[in-house]
Write a protein that holds these residues in place. Sequence first.
Motif, PDB file in Angstrom:
ATOM      1  N   THR A  10       0.817  -1.162   0.108  1.00  0.00           N
ATOM      2  CA  THR A  10       0.015  -0.013  -0.134  1.00  0.00           C
ATOM      3  C   THR A  10       0.934   1.355   0.056  1.00  0.00           C
ATOM      4  O   THR A  10       0.428   2.269  -0.888  1.00  0.00           O
ATOM      5  N   ALA A  11       1.913   1.373   0.749  1.00  0.00           N
ATOM      6  CA  ALA A  11       2.620   2.481   0.730  1.00  0.00           C
ATOM      7  C   ALA A  11       3.257   2.637  -0.517  1.00  0.00           C
ATOM      8  O   ALA A  11       3.719   3.764  -0.946  1.00  0.00           O
ATOM      9  N   GLY A  12       3.663   1.314  -1.237  1.00  0.00           N
ATOM     10  CA  GLY A  12       4.481   1.635  -2.510  1.00  0.00           C
ATOM     11  C   GLY A  12       3.651   2.106  -3.608  1.00  0.00           C
ATOM     12  O   GLY A  12       4.058   3.091  -4.317  1.00  0.00           O
ATOM     13  N   ILE A  13       2.297   1.709  -3.412  1.00  0.00           N
ATOM     14  CA  ILE A  13       1.300   2.255  -4.459  1.00  0.00           C
ATOM     15  C   ILE A  13       1.284   3.837  -4.168  1.00  0.00           C
ATOM     16  O   ILE A  13       0.998   4.565  -5.128  1.00  0.00           O
ATOM     17  N   ALA A  14       1.051   4.198  -2.820  1.00  0.00           N
ATOM     18  CA  ALA A  14       0.909   5.473  -2.428  1.00  0.00           C
ATOM     19  C   ALA A  14       2.210   6.299  -2.992  1.00  0.00           C
ATOM     20  O   ALA A  14       1.888   7.552  -3.722  1.00  0.00           O
ATOM     21  N   ALA A  15       3.209   6.049  -2.899  1.00  0.00           N
ATOM     22  CA  ALA A  15       4.425   6.564  -3.346  1.00  0.00           C
ATOM     23  C   ALA A  15       4.468   6.706  -4.931  1.00  0.00           C
ATOM     24  O   ALA A  15       4.731   7.837  -5.464  1.00  0.00           O
ATOM     25  N   GLY A  16       3.913   5.610  -5.609  1.00  0.00           N
ATOM     26  CA  GLY A  16       3.865   5.831  -7.119  1.00  0.00           C
ATOM     27  C   GLY A  16       2.844   6.784  -7.478  1.00  0.00           C
ATOM     28  O   GLY A  16       3.091   7.459  -8.355  1.00  0.00           O
ATOM     29  N   LEU A  17       1.775   6.740  -7.002  1.00  0.00           N
ATOM     30  CA  LEU A  17       0.470   7.602  -7.217  1.00  0.00           C
ATOM     31  C   LEU A  17       1.191   9.090  -6.987  1.00  0.00           C
ATOM     32  O   LEU A  17       0.943  10.130  -7.721  1.00  0.00           O
ATOM     33  N   LEU A  18       1.782   9.424  -5.613  1.00  0.00           N
ATOM     34  CA  LEU A  18       2.358  10.812  -5.398  1.00  0.00           C
ATOM     35  C   LEU A  18       3.375  10.961  -6.477  1.00  0.00           C
ATOM     36  O   LEU A  18       3.262  12.340  -6.852  1.00  0.00           O
ATOM     37  N   TYR A  19       4.214  10.312  -6.852  1.00  0.00           N
ATOM     38  CA  TYR A  19       5.128  10.690  -7.835  1.00  0.00           C
ATOM     39  C   TYR A  19       4.416  10.935  -9.139  1.00  0.00           C
ATOM     40  O   TYR A  19       4.901  12.055  -9.637  1.00  0.00           O
ATOM     41  N   ALA A  20       3.406  10.407  -9.506  1.00  0.00           N
ATOM     42  CA  ALA A  20       2.817  10.430 -10.690  1.00  0.00           C
ATOM     43  C   ALA A  20       2.023  11.607 -10.818  1.00  0.00           C
ATOM     44  O   ALA A  20       2.064  12.663 -11.794  1.00  0.00           O
ATOM     45  N   LEU A  21       1.602  12.107  -9.873  1.00  0.00           N
ATOM     46  CA  LEU A  21       0.614  13.168  -9.535  1.00  0.00           C
ATOM     47  C   LEU A  21       1.585  14.512  -9.522  1.00  0.00           C
ATOM     48  O   LEU A  21       1.330  15.492 -10.235  1.00  0.00           O
ATOM     49  N   GLU A  22       2.681  14.293  -8.623  1.00  0.00           N
ATOM     50  CA  GLU A  22       3.520  15.741  -8.773  1.00  0.00           C
ATOM     51  C   GLU A  22       4.253  15.889 -10.106  1.00  0.00           C
ATOM     52  O   GLU A  22       4.704  16.967 -10.796  1.00  0.00           O
ATOM     53  N   SER A  23       4.555  14.796 -10.695  1.00  0.00           N
ATOM     54  CA  SER A  23       5.167  14.918 -12.269  1.00  0.00           C
ATOM     55  C   SER A  23       4.265  15.582 -13.142  1.00  0.00           C
ATOM     56  O   SER A  23       4.699  16.126 -14.149  1.00  0.00           O
ATOM     57  N   ASN A  24       2.937  15.157 -13.101  1.00  0.00           N
ATOM     58  CA  ASN A  24       1.790  15.721 -13.968  1.00  0.00           C
ATOM     59  C   ASN A  24       1.790  17.221 -13.405  1.00  0.00           C
ATOM     60  O   ASN A  24       1.375  18.165 -14.360  1.00  0.00           O
ATOM     61  N   ARG A  25       1.872  17.421 -12.479  1.00  0.00           N
ATOM     62  CA  ARG A  25       1.608  18.659 -11.960  1.00  0.00           C
ATOM     63  C   ARG A  25       2.709  19.945 -12.549  1.00  0.00           C
ATOM     64  O   ARG A  25       2.519  20.871 -12.883  1.00  0.00           O
ATOM     65  N   ARG A  26       4.215  19.155 -12.484  1.00  0.00           N
ATOM     66  CA  ARG A  26       5.286  19.851 -13.157  1.00  0.00           C
ATOM     67  C   ARG A  26       5.025  20.278 -14.464  1.00  0.00           C
ATOM     68  O   ARG A  26       5.429  21.308 -14.950  1.00  0.00           O
ATOM     69  N   LYS A  27       4.651  19.331 -15.185  1.00  0.00           N
ATOM     70  CA  LYS A  27       4.446  19.250 -16.672  1.00  0.00           C
ATOM     71  C   LYS A  27       3.236  20.519 -16.985  1.00  0.00           C
ATOM     72  O   LYS A  27       3.349  21.149 -17.854  1.00  0.00           O
ATOM     73  N   GLN A  28       2.082  20.403 -16.206  1.00  0.00           N
ATOM     74  CA  GLN A  28       1.152  21.460 -16.410  1.00  0.00           C
ATOM     75  C   GLN A  28       1.536  22.767 -16.262  1.00  0.00           C
ATOM     76  O   GLN A  28       1.318  23.771 -16.789  1.00  0.00           O
ATOM     77  N   SER A  29       2.336  23.238 -14.946  1.00  0.00           N
ATOM     78  CA  SER A  29       2.825  24.249 -14.713  1.00  0.00           C
ATOM     79  C   SER A  29       3.952  24.515 -15.656  1.00  0.00           C
ATOM     80  O   SER A  29       3.834  25.922 -15.854  1.00  0.00           O
ATOM     81  N   ALA A  30       4.650  24.047 -16.262  1.00  0.00           N
ATOM     82  CA  ALA A  30       5.487  24.246 -17.334  1.00  0.00           C
ATOM     83  C   ALA A  30       4.838  24.647 -18.594  1.00  0.00           C
ATOM     84  O   ALA A  30       5.314  25.665 -19.222  1.00  0.00           O
ATOM     85  N   ASN A  31       3.746  23.790 -18.818  1.00  0.00           N
ATOM     86  CA  ASN A  31       3.122  24.296 -20.200  1.00  0.00           C
ATOM     87  C   ASN A  31       2.442  25.588 -19.862  1.00  0.00           C
ATOM     88  O   ASN A  31       2.270  26.444 -20.861  1.00  0.00           O
ATOM     89  N   ARG A  32       1.810  25.837 -18.830  1.00  0.00           N
ATOM     90  CA  ARG A  32       1.153  27.155 -18.468  1.00  0.00           C
ATOM     91  C   ARG A  32       2.122  28.292 -18.788  1.00  0.00           C
ATOM     92  O   ARG A  32       1.990  29.481 -19.166  1.00  0.00           O
ATOM     93  N   GLU A  33       3.406  28.149 -18.079  1.00  0.00           N
ATOM     94  CA  GLU A  33       4.554  29.142 -18.385  1.00  0.00           C
ATOM     95  C   GLU A  33       4.989  29.280 -19.667  1.00  0.00           C
ATOM     96  O   GLU A  33       4.919  30.621 -20.088  1.00  0.00           O
ATOM     97  N   LEU A  34       4.811  28.140 -20.331  1.00  0.00           N
ATOM     98  CA  LEU A  34       5.187  28.472 -21.924  1.00  0.00           C
ATOM     99  C   LEU A  34       4.205  29.238 -22.758  1.00  0.00           C
ATOM    100  O   LEU A  34       4.602  29.956 -23.560  1.00  0.00           O
ATOM    101  N   GLN A  35       2.967  28.962 -22.151  1.00  0.00           N
ATOM    102  CA  GLN A  35       1.768  29.724 -22.635  1.00  0.00           C
ATOM    103  C   GLN A  35       1.983  30.957 -22.488  1.00  0.00           C
ATOM    104  O   GLN A  35       1.710  32.044 -23.286  1.00  0.00           O
ATOM    105  N   ARG A  36       2.118  31.323 -21.202  1.00  0.00           N
ATOM    106  CA  ARG A  36       2.101  32.973 -20.810  1.00  0.00           C
ATOM    107  C   ARG A  36       3.464  33.408 -21.550  1.00  0.00           C
ATOM    108  O   ARG A  36       3.426  34.731 -21.672  1.00  0.00           O
ATOM    109  N   ASP A  37       4.624  32.902 -21.788  1.00  0.00           N
ATOM    110  CA  ASP A  37       5.723  33.338 -22.444  1.00  0.00           C
ATOM    111  C   ASP A  37       5.220  33.651 -23.787  1.00  0.00           C
ATOM    112  O   ASP A  37       5.689  34.740 -24.319  1.00  0.00           O
ATOM    113  N   SER A  38       4.676  32.897 -24.453  1.00  0.00           N
ATOM    114  CA  SER A  38       4.655  32.784 -25.877  1.00  0.00           C
ATOM    115  C   SER A  38       3.498  33.906 -26.111  1.00  0.00           C
ATOM    116  O   SER A  38       3.310  34.820 -27.071  1.00  0.00           O
TER     117      SER A  38
END
Length: 152
Positions: A10-38
């Motif tokens: 259960t701890a391993g699954i939770a850690a994997g989900l947390l990693y995936a969510l954090e990675s997705n959040r970083r990608k979305q914020s980078a995309n937003r930043e690129l849109q603002r810059d453009s």
Amino acid sequence: MKKKFLLFSTAGIAAGLLYALESNRRKQSANRELQRDSESSANGKASAISGATANDSTARGVSAARTGNEKTAAIETEAHQLDDHGTDQAQASHILKEIRDNAFGANNEKLAIALGRPTEEIEQWTNGDGLIDGDVVLKARALAMQRGVDVE
């Protein structure tokens, strides 16, 4: 024993989900930043175009930006990320140089064979002239791991 296994899985699954969510959040914020810059650069170009008639030197600068000369294209491609590590063109060129020098005895031909690309492309990329695509960066990182070369 079963309780420990259940707890650790259960701890391993939770850690994997947390990693995936954090990675997705970083990608979305980078995309937003690129849109603002453009958007901000597009607004800047529009205001520069409207004021171009006032000054001839400004008009020449605007026309260069509108035609997309090589310098403008190079600046835009340098900001483009090639992989999930956020690698840009300059970093990708550095990675290729490190692998070539440390794993292939500074031989462009050997690196070209390993990457499945022509030697001319490797020479362009390591000189900073050509555009490196994400596939090459992924292959280069895999080669670096296989051959024990630190590219970070």
